[in-house]
Design a protein around this motif. Structure first.
Motif, PDB file in Angstrom:
ATOM      1  N   SER A 157       0.831  -1.209   0.000  1.00 54.74           N
ATOM      2  CA  SER A 157       0.000   0.000   0.000  1.00 54.74           C
ATOM      3  C   SER A 157       0.867   1.261   0.000  1.00 54.74           C
ATOM      4  CB  SER A 157      -0.927   0.005   1.217  1.00 54.74           C
ATOM      5  OG  SER A 157      -1.812  -1.093   1.176  1.00 54.74           O
ATOM      6  N   GLU A 180       2.423   1.821  -3.400  1.00 57.26           N
ATOM      7  CA  GLU A 180       1.421   2.324  -4.337  1.00 57.26           C
ATOM      8  C   GLU A 180       1.189   3.813  -4.130  1.00 57.26           C
ATOM      9  OE1 GLU A 180      -1.887  -0.211  -3.601  1.00 57.26           O
ATOM     10  OE2 GLU A 180      -1.164  -1.844  -4.910  1.00 57.26           O
ATOM     11  N   LYS A 181       1.100   4.227  -2.876  1.00 56.04           N
ATOM     12  CA  LYS A 181       0.912   5.649  -2.589  1.00 56.04           C
ATOM     13  C   LYS A 181       2.142   6.456  -3.024  1.00 56.04           C
ATOM     14  CE  LYS A 181      -2.016   7.413  -0.731  1.00 56.04           C
ATOM     15  NZ  LYS A 181      -3.242   8.048  -1.269  1.00 56.04           N
ATOM     16  N   GLU A 218       4.080   5.811  -5.508  1.00 56.48           N
ATOM     17  CA  GLU A 218       4.027   5.947  -6.959  1.00 56.48           C
ATOM     18  C   GLU A 218       3.077   7.060  -7.376  1.00 56.48           C
ATOM     19  OE1 GLU A 218       5.706   4.406  -9.563  1.00 56.48           O
ATOM     20  OE2 GLU A 218       7.001   3.875  -7.870  1.00 56.48           O
ATOM     21  N   GLU A 219       2.026   7.243  -6.635  1.00 50.75           N
ATOM     22  CA  GLU A 219       1.046   8.279  -6.972  1.00 50.75           C
ATOM     23  C   GLU A 219       1.629   9.682  -6.796  1.00 50.75           C
ATOM     24  OE1 GLU A 219      -2.455   7.684  -4.653  1.00 50.75           O
ATOM     25  OE2 GLU A 219      -2.789   5.632  -5.394  1.00 50.75           O
ATOM     26  N   GLU A 257       9.775  -4.845  -6.441  1.00 51.05           N
ATOM     27  CA  GLU A 257       9.618  -3.425  -6.129  1.00 51.05           C
ATOM     28  C   GLU A 257      10.194  -3.071  -4.757  1.00 51.05           C
ATOM     29  OE1 GLU A 257       7.309  -5.443  -7.173  1.00 51.05           O
ATOM     30  OE2 GLU A 257       6.539  -4.646  -9.068  1.00 51.05           O
TER      31      GLU A 257
END
Length: 265
Positions: A11, A14-15, A17-18, A54
């Motif tokens: 999570s 993913e954040k 990357e945003e 990753e």
């Protein structure tokens, strides 16, 4: 790491990357906060297994930060070395080697000897490049091996280790092969200076491929007069002349340099 830690890290990545374009964001710190909760030995295993690519760089960085605070490096090094010897796939072996190298800062020199001997004779180019950082711990003469590796790979660190006065003869004997690699001007100049007392025959090839360095060799050996050297300088390509003059200047009188420099003013 357990599944809960892994899910939280997914999570966070993913954040991250945003908001990748933002300089000031909290996610790197938060990722390491989570990684810090993973048992160190388990984290090392996770890095070697690396089932989530990753995470790889972040895990490695976390391990690097925590290495000084771990207290059982000898056992871990020996266990990892045994794992390597038992046979694992190439990618895992590369990650394992990186962990072993991190541990060297915390271990006696005997382990650096082991690291060098283990990886310098590996079939992996990356292993050899890592091992050569510890060449001072080689217990045998590896000059010929370094030369072979340089000629086959062109990896400049091998050459840097070779360019020493004590290696003058082997450098001279192999000068033509060395010149066929991509050499810096500084390397060429240093090789000529080191090898100046070796047989001139080793450097005959330079007359056709790099004549300014042949002339440098002659002036160092005092086998050409400065005034003749300056005449030969004029025969070189224009773009080579100022570099050649720089190299010659150490071996000739100021008056010769002055005359040539004034042509540029």
């Amino acid at each position: 790491m357990n599944e809960h830690q892994k899910d939280l890290l997914v999570s966070l990545f993913e954040k991250k990357e945003e908001v990748t374009s933002q300089i000031d964001h909290p996610y790197n710190a938060l990722i390491h906060a989570v990684l810090n909760t993973v048992d160190f030995e388990r984290l090392v295993t996770d890095y070697i297994e690396s089932d989530i690519p990753e995470f790889r760089d972040a895990i490695y960085n976390n391990i690097e930060k925590r290495i000084p605070n771990y207290n059982d490096h000898e056992k871990m090094y020996e266990d990892l070395n045994q794992l390597l010897e038992s046979g694992i796939n190439y990618r895992k072996s590369q990650r394992l080697r990186k962990i072993l190298e991190l541990q060297l800062t915390q271990l006696p020199d005997d382990y650096k000897i082991n690291f060098f001997n283990t990886f310098f004779y590996s079939d992996s180019t990356y292993d050899k490049k890592a091992a050569v950082r510890y060449v001072e711990f080689a217990q045998t003469d590896v000059t010929k091996k370094l030369l072979d590796e340089y000629l086959s790979s062109g990896y400049v660190d091998y050459l840097n280790l070779l360019i020493k006065p004590e290696n003058a003869h082997i450098l001279a004997k192999n000068a033509e092969g060395i010149w066929e690699t991509e050499l810096y001007h500084s390397h060429k100049k240093r090789i000529i200076e080191i090898c100046a007392t070796e047989s001139l025959d080793f450097f005959d090839f330079l007359k056709a491929v790099d004549n300014s360095y042949y002339l440098l060799l002659l002036i160092i050996r005092k086998e050409i007069k400065p005034e003749v050297l300056m005449e030969k300088l004029e025969e070189l390509d224009v773009e080579q002349q100022h570099f050649a003059l720089l190299h010659f200047s150490k071996w000739i009188d100021f008056s010769f340099v002055e005359e040539k420099v004034k042509q540029y003013l």
